[in-house]
Design an enzyme around this catalytic site. Structure first.
Site: not given
Length: 310
Positions: A187, A200
């Site tokens: 990401s 995350y």
């Protein structure tokens, strides 16, 4: 010309050359088809089958479709059988390629022996480790995450353990055949320590470092292992934001990202996201970490989630 003047001239020349090379390398990313060409048979030359985790929707679904359009049979893995069966039928009807469905929940323990049994007889040329999850729909501080103990376990199982285990299952076949492609989805938020997405982002840093180390180990075997780190993609995780130049549809993003497979061990997958990644690196962290900026981020995501659920 005295010694000091010569030193500064040499230093200036070195700086110009350094940034000239960086600009040239960056400019290559604007024209991937020119700099990183691939033959039409590139994917099928890797093997007969592609395996995609988290394939029932979003980026995973787009990878499954994209690879099938390149002539590969596809193994789709996710936890919702109804969605998998529907997408599998669409892929088969559209491309004529074989589709195998494996229903599994990657947040759970002790699932990989069964997966390995179902994959053992397949000639797998491409693996896309796409499956991932967020601690909560709305970004929040670490201690504010709901059911934190369970969240930590599920996050590590899904975002970290699954990628390593799937590589352990599929990489030996690629090693024996001396060819293959592994794409691990990270990401853009992993580019920096990212408050409110702390767990995350950290899990996605593991994805990047693991992938880069693995590529160094197996590059000489003819295996491509690449991290793809997108920013805004219009998926359920992102609240199905309206697509624009920055927020891309999964299909558009995957089509672009596949063109960068030969561009190195990490890519943001599209021109706009590559530029975003560059900007994120030069913005002072004090600005990003300001309370007003973090509050605005939370409010924005809440707004997107309300739109998604309405």
């Amino acid at each position: 010309m005295d010694l000091m003047e010569l030193f500064f001239i040499s230093l200036g020349a070195a700086v110009v050359v350094y940034y000239g090379v960086k600009l040239l390398l960056f400019s290559r990313m604007l024209f991937p088809k020119l700099w990183f060409p691939m033959s039409k048979s590139f994917f099928t030359s890797m093997g007969e089958w592609a395996v995609v985790t988290g394939a029932s929707e979003g980026i995973g679904r787009a990878y499954a479709f994209g690879l099938a359009k390149h002539g590969m049979n596809v193994v789709m893995m996710s936890r919702t059988k109804e969605k998998l069966d529907q997408v599998a039928k669409e892929i088969n009807d559209t491309t004529g390629q074989k589709v195998k469905v494996i229903v599994t929940d990657f947040t759970q323990e002790n699932i990989f022996s069964e997966i390995e049994d179902q994959l053992k007889d397949l000639n797998i040329g491409v693996l896309v480790n796409n499956v991932g999850s967020l601690p909560s729909a709305i970004p929040c501080k670490f201690l504010d995450s709901p059911e934190l103990d369970q969240t930590i376990t599920k996050m590590i199982n899904c975002n970290v353990k699954t990628m390593a285990k799937m590589c352990k299952i599929i990489l030996p076949g690629m090693d024996n055949r001396r060819k293959g492609v592994i794409v691990n989805i990270s990401s853009g938020v992993a580019s920096i320590p990212f408050p409110l997405y702390t767990l995350y982002a950290a899990s996605k840093v593991f994805v990047e470092r693991f992938s880069q180390g693995l590529q160094a180990e197996y590059k000489d075997k003819g295996i491509i292992i690449q991290t793809v780190a997108p920013f805004g993609i219009s998926t359920r995780m992102a609240g199905f934001q309206k697509t624009d130049m920055v927020t891309l549809s999964p299909e558009h993003f995957v089509k672009c990202s596949l063109q960068y497979l030969k561009a190195g061990d990490k890519t943001h997958g599209s021109v706009t996201h590559i530029i975003l990644g560059w900007f994120l690196q030069i913005i002072p962290l004090k600005v990003l970490y300001a309370e007003s900026v973090l509050n605005s981020l939370q409010d924005y995501v809440k707004k997107m989630q309300r739109k998604c659920n309405s």
